[in-house]
Motif scaffolding. Structure first.
Motif, PDB file in Angstrom:
ATOM      1  N   PRO A 139       6.174  17.408  37.338  1.00 57.25           N
ATOM      2  CA  PRO A 139       7.142  17.814  38.451  1.00 57.25           C
ATOM      3  C   PRO A 139       6.370  18.249  39.571  1.00 57.25           C
ATOM      4  O   PRO A 139       5.376  19.293  39.486  1.00 57.25           O
ATOM      5  CB  PRO A 139       8.350  18.695  37.878  1.00 57.25           C
ATOM      6  CG  PRO A 139       7.458  19.408  36.782  1.00 57.25           C
ATOM      7  CD  PRO A 139       6.649  18.341  36.050  1.00 57.25           C
ATOM      8  N   LEU A 140       6.700  18.068  40.731  1.00 58.73           N
ATOM      9  CA  LEU A 140       6.319  18.674  41.882  1.00 58.73           C
ATOM     10  C   LEU A 140       6.799  20.238  42.062  1.00 58.73           C
ATOM     11  O   LEU A 140       7.677  20.358  42.668  1.00 58.73           O
ATOM     12  CB  LEU A 140       6.252  18.119  43.191  1.00 58.73           C
ATOM     13  CG  LEU A 140       5.545  18.599  44.456  1.00 58.73           C
ATOM     14  CD1 LEU A 140       4.076  18.585  44.360  1.00 58.73           C
ATOM     15  CD2 LEU A 140       6.032  17.639  45.641  1.00 58.73           C
ATOM     16  N   ASP A 141       6.145  21.217  41.164  1.00 62.57           N
ATOM     17  CA  ASP A 141       6.545  22.604  41.310  1.00 62.57           C
ATOM     18  C   ASP A 141       5.554  23.356  41.892  1.00 62.57           C
ATOM     19  O   ASP A 141       4.356  23.283  41.269  1.00 62.57           O
ATOM     20  CB  ASP A 141       6.921  22.743  39.678  1.00 62.57           C
ATOM     21  CG  ASP A 141       7.419  24.403  39.748  1.00 62.57           C
ATOM     22  OD1 ASP A 141       7.459  25.123  40.539  1.00 62.57           O
ATOM     23  OD2 ASP A 141       7.965  24.482  38.615  1.00 62.57           O
ATOM     24  N   PRO A 142       5.926  24.301  42.963  1.00 61.06           N
ATOM     25  CA  PRO A 142       4.828  25.104  43.396  1.00 61.06           C
ATOM     26  C   PRO A 142       4.178  26.020  42.501  1.00 61.06           C
ATOM     27  O   PRO A 142       3.068  26.323  42.671  1.00 61.06           O
ATOM     28  CB  PRO A 142       5.842  26.083  44.612  1.00 61.06           C
ATOM     29  CG  PRO A 142       6.828  25.157  44.771  1.00 61.06           C
ATOM     30  CD  PRO A 142       7.160  24.264  43.549  1.00 61.06           C
ATOM     31  N   ALA A 143       4.883  26.200  41.428  1.00 66.06           N
ATOM     32  CA  ALA A 143       4.310  27.131  40.431  1.00 66.06           C
ATOM     33  C   ALA A 143       3.327  26.539  39.684  1.00 66.06           C
ATOM     34  O   ALA A 143       2.407  26.989  38.981  1.00 66.06           O
ATOM     35  CB  ALA A 143       5.371  27.732  39.697  1.00 66.06           C
TER      36      ALA A 143
END
Length: 360
Positions: A290-294
């Motif tokens: 997933p495109l998760d900033p973390a």
């Protein structure tokens, strides 16, 4: 210059069900390069180099441990391959002289290249073959296997193609070679090197970003084979816009890597959760990130006291011979015995045919 880019092709879409195996030989002759061997010959299976010869060493070298089985079954394998390569070296040297003549060249640096090979789909058993060669970084002559005719890419090659197209016996041999003989040897090589060539290595997937305004890169590395599918999805639907696919590149350890950029300039960060990167490779479950900033690794923010640099693709050249390649090329060889597939197995490279008769 047109290259055979289809040999290492990144396909975007769904479903990785079959593997396209390939056997290739690359030859490069040169003149005017004091720091480069005047002749180099390389054999590859599925993009893995297994044989090498150059005019400096004057001997064929086996590059893979699994080729030792070929030596055990045929003790003269290397000696015979060395003899063939030495003969081709002399042919290439003479051919460059004649090519310089028909191009009205005197002195300078010149490169003459030859490529031939075959492909086999292990699912539907379909095959294909190719022959192409060129001079000074430009296409020169190629074989159209469907029409079984040589095609000239430049006016200087027309007399040669006319001569070769009149040799019906040799054209029929080429058809047999690419659809039968070469494929048979390819399957044998796959059997010898099955632990290496038919393995599946799971990719490691990372999300990378150079700066807050840069695209987010989905980087997959360490996978094998090189036929991989990588794409971005939004709300479960594959994206065809906003994305910039990269080229599949080799790693130093024989695995591969690829990157696919996603442009998020017009996407607010609160919508990033709708995006994901998907990697598909036969034999493993899809990898969805997933495109998760973390999860994004950057070179502009410090994590745990360490600056984590962007991982960029490093193209490791397998051969000095391929350094000048814009197109890999194939030159016609002398007719040889086609009575069995073992002929090519024992003589890994067909002998080159001089251009003298049509260039002088």
């Amino acid at each position: 210059m047109k290259a055979l880019t289809g040999l290492l092709l990144l396909v975007f879409g769904h479903g990785v069900s079959s593997v396209l195996h390939s056997k290739q030989y690359f030859y490069t002759g040169s003149s005017g390069l004091s720091t480069f061997p005047e002749f180099v010959a390389v054999g590859m299976v599925d993009g893995v180099q297994f044989e090498y010869y150059d005019s400096n060493t004057q001997r064929e070298v086996l590059k893979q441990d699994w080729m030792e089985q070929a030596i055990r079954e045929d003790h003269d394998y290397q000696a015979r391959g060395t003899g063939i390569a030495q003969g081709d070296q002399q042919v290439f040297k003479a051919d460059i002289v004649h090519l310089k003549k028909i191009f009205n060249q005197i002195g300078g640096i010149h490169i003459y290249q030859w490529m031939y090979g075959c492909e086999w789909d292990d699912e539907d058993d379909s095959t294909d073959g190719y022959e192409q060669y060129g001079y000074d970084g430009e296409d020169f002559i190629s074989l159209d296997l469907k029409t079984l005719t040589w095609v000239a890419a430049v006016p200087q090659a027309v007399p040669i193609t006319q001569s070769w197209n009149e040799d019906e016996a040799d054209l029929q041999y080429l058809k047999y070679y690419h659809t039968k003989e070469c494929v048979g040897v390819l399957k044998t090589a796959l059997f010898y090197g099955k632990n290496t060539l038919q393995r599946t290595d799971r990719p490691r997937v990372s999300l990378l970003q150079r700066s807050p305004s840069s695209p987010v890169v989905c980087h997959a590395t360490g996978f094998y084979p090189d036929r991989v599918v990588v794409f971005w999805r939004r709300d479960g639907q594959e994206l065809h816009e906003q994305v910039d696919p990269g080229e599949v590149l080799p790693n130093h350890d024989g695995t591969f890597q690829v990157s696919v950029d996603l442009n998020l300039t017009a996407v607010p960060q609160e919508d990033w959760g709708r995006y994901e990167c998907v990697v598909q490779l036969r034999g493993i479950e899809d990898i969805s990130t997933p495109l998760d900033p973390a999860l994004i690794r950057t070179n502009w923010e410090v994590q745990s006291g360490l600056t984590i640099p962007i991982i960029i693709g490093l193209l490791v050249l397998l051969l000095a011979a391929a350094a000048a390649v814009g197109v890999f090329v194939y030159q016609k060889r002398n007719g040889s015995d086609t009575s069995s597939e073992n002929t090519e197995e024992q003589n890994p490279a067909p002998e080159a045919q001089p251009l003298t008769t049509v260039c002088s």
